[in-house]
Motif scaffolding. Sequence first.
Motif, PDB file in Angstrom:
ATOM      1  N   TRP A  38      34.955  69.266 -12.652  1.00  0.00           N
ATOM      2  CA  TRP A  38      36.247  68.337 -13.310  1.00  0.00           C
ATOM      3  C   TRP A  38      37.236  68.229 -11.752  1.00  0.00           C
ATOM      4  O   TRP A  38      37.458  67.705 -12.629  1.00  0.00           O
ATOM      5  N   GLN A  39      37.338  68.861 -11.069  1.00  0.00           N
ATOM      6  CA  GLN A  39      37.832  68.084 -10.364  1.00  0.00           C
ATOM      7  C   GLN A  39      38.488  66.884  -9.508  1.00  0.00           C
ATOM      8  O   GLN A  39      38.842  65.844  -9.013  1.00  0.00           O
ATOM      9  N   VAL A  40      36.267  66.624  -9.175  1.00  0.00           N
ATOM     10  CA  VAL A  40      36.070  65.673  -8.897  1.00  0.00           C
ATOM     11  C   VAL A  40      36.684  64.591  -9.649  1.00  0.00           C
ATOM     12  O   VAL A  40      36.734  63.984  -9.031  1.00  0.00           O
ATOM     13  N   ILE A  41      35.828  64.857 -10.745  1.00  0.00           N
ATOM     14  CA  ILE A  41      36.074  63.720 -11.402  1.00  0.00           C
ATOM     15  C   ILE A  41      37.677  63.462 -12.358  1.00  0.00           C
ATOM     16  O   ILE A  41      38.196  61.945 -12.212  1.00  0.00           O
ATOM     17  N   LYS A  42      38.574  64.268 -12.283  1.00  0.00           N
ATOM     18  CA  LYS A  42      40.162  63.835 -12.423  1.00  0.00           C
ATOM     19  C   LYS A  42      40.460  63.240 -11.522  1.00  0.00           C
ATOM     20  O   LYS A  42      40.949  61.988 -11.541  1.00  0.00           O
ATOM     21  N   ILE A  43      40.260  63.548  -9.944  1.00  0.00           N
ATOM     22  CA  ILE A  43      40.745  62.787  -8.636  1.00  0.00           C
ATOM     23  C   ILE A  43      39.979  61.296  -9.261  1.00  0.00           C
ATOM     24  O   ILE A  43      41.611  60.678  -8.592  1.00  0.00           O
ATOM     25  N   GLY A  44      38.992  61.670  -9.021  1.00  0.00           N
ATOM     26  CA  GLY A  44      38.572  60.154  -9.819  1.00  0.00           C
ATOM     27  C   GLY A  44      39.277  59.767 -10.044  1.00  0.00           C
ATOM     28  O   GLY A  44      40.137  57.729 -10.633  1.00  0.00           O
ATOM     29  N   LEU A  45      39.592  59.712 -11.737  1.00  0.00           N
ATOM     30  CA  LEU A  45      39.884  58.866 -12.927  1.00  0.00           C
ATOM     31  C   LEU A  45      41.109  58.604 -12.634  1.00  0.00           C
ATOM     32  O   LEU A  45      42.560  57.521 -13.285  1.00  0.00           O
ATOM     33  N   LEU A  46      42.126  59.857 -12.143  1.00  0.00           N
ATOM     34  CA  LEU A  46      43.366  59.780 -11.490  1.00  0.00           C
ATOM     35  C   LEU A  46      44.191  58.938 -10.340  1.00  0.00           C
ATOM     36  O   LEU A  46      45.317  58.388 -10.279  1.00  0.00           O
ATOM     37  N   SER A  47      43.132  57.746  -9.523  1.00  0.00           N
ATOM     38  CA  SER A  47      43.751  58.018  -8.245  1.00  0.00           C
ATOM     39  C   SER A  47      43.853  56.701  -8.199  1.00  0.00           C
ATOM     40  O   SER A  47      44.981  55.803  -7.432  1.00  0.00           O
TER      41      SER A  47
END
Length: 623
Positions: free
Chosen positions: A230-239
């Motif tokens: 989740w952390q990895v995906i979220k960082i990618g989505l919001l970056s």
Amino acid sequence: MSRTTVDLSHEQIDELVAAFQTMDNDKSGYIEASELQSALELVGMKLPGYEVRDLINQYDSKIKDGKLDIDEFQNLYSKLRREKDFGIKYKKQVVTRQDIETHGGTSHASVEGTTHTVKKAETTAFAEWINRNLKEDPDCKNLLPIDPETDDLYKCVRNGILICKLINCSVPDTIDERTINKDEKISVYKMHENHVLALNSASSIGCNIVNIGAQDLMDGKQHLVLGLLWQVIKIGLLSDINLMNHPGLVLLLEEGEEQADLLKLSPEQILIRWVNYHLRNAGINRQIQNFGGDIKDSEAYSHLLNQISPKDSGVTLAPMNENDDTMRAEAMLCEADKIGCRSFVGPKDVVTGNVKLNLAFVANLFNTYPALVPPEDIEFVEIEETREEKTYRNWMNSMGVNPFVSYLYNDLKDGHVIFQLYDHIKPGCVDWNKVVKKFNKMRVNFEKLENCNYAVELGKQCKFSLVGIGGQDILEGNETLTLALVWQLMRGYTLSLLTKISGSDSPINDKAITEWANGKLKEGGKKTSLRSFQDTSLNDSRAILDLIDCIKRNMVNFDLVKDCSNEEERLSNAKYAISMARKIGAKVYALPEDIVEVKPKMVMTIFACLMLKDLQVNKQQED
């Protein structure tokens, strides 16, 4: 949100807020004390009525007229979490909802006694996202597709390749592909190396990996795997949700705001404004404040999709003809599927207001169809995060600070993040009685200044060089002076770890690190050396790679090291060196460009992290 006695993660706070808003039907900002039991159930904590009543009675001096505000709800939740016997007392009472599974008939309990539950919805969502984004990767052909309806996800991450690839998908070039062990059949030892590389790389982009180890991922511990994914995906989505990548965000500015004010908003806040902007354009009298209770009926989503979709996509408002919430959610997702955006959420996740997955759903919509055309007559202000700022921000977030740092200068203004960092450097050094945790609206600036003054005072106690830096500079977001403090926090943390593990009576300094590096290189029979962290000969990364080889023999493939006849070859070496450092277990935050340009501060952190790893290896061998 005030600081409580137990630090809650960003995701936990999101879930608490969503549960609170679900129970707050009249939008008064309060829930009845009688509703507390139901509210706690929504965050996975099922207690019998008498225990809830006892809890309220213990807290009754702070609950006015039988009502709780959001801070009181959070504090009560924290009180339950910090009970020493929580794991024993309530272990069998954790709620089991249809969207939550406890696998294998047992719960996943940490050493603290906290009961972990695995959300099937998240397993499905992340598996589908990985299938979609890595399907063309030749190194994943034997792992994909993952069956989202089974536990395949936890088997497919076992060799570490998938997580490394997902990190690069979210933040390109974080991991040098040459350092990933990719053989179809790799040993358990090589799998472990991949996971060490993945975890340290995840930390470098701002993931909090505390309490997650390589063996946990290899064992497929589901709550830990999901937490990292989740952390990895979220960082990618919001970056990319910023003015640099989307100039049209200026359309979201409110009256009296300037472009720089967008930096004060978190990506989540920007997304809420984005949804509301399109709802206003749709001409409906509806605005949202969260991705929980406010989206459950799919009305906001239906109008949003109708506004942002290309005219020839066939997206309509047909879902609004459905009377049942679940049927309307399914119809809305069918419309999203027409533009290739049916991701992360199912109908149940919408109607139950799953904050995490709905945030991901909206972020993906924004990244795919922002539908923001910037005005032609506007003059844009160039605001771009520097490499140095990004490195510090990622370091802070990897430490698990709360709130999550989105913009360095704005998010440090109240001092709360800085105090948490001091507590990591020198546990117990912060007198929390001196910290203003919840600000009075009439005195907010004065109270924040008090915090910032105390933050500078603590820095002086830690022997930081803070000449000319005052609390007012931190409060005002003075870039130069804030960076000066932040650098010393990062440096202080790294050196504190070195001092602790070395057993030295005096703090480790730059000279000691340089002497260690040269001694290690000489002992290993290497020809490279360094005079200081400003030594321009370091720009080819050879000294760093030699040092890695001395710490862990035969890890570096010197056939991949370039001659460095040009800038491109130097950058190639630097990328390889940083990923190799992370692969042997060094938590490096610096970027390849820092080595090529020989940025002394960042170069120093690389050598310090390698020294720390060497000391850890030696200590393990002694034990």
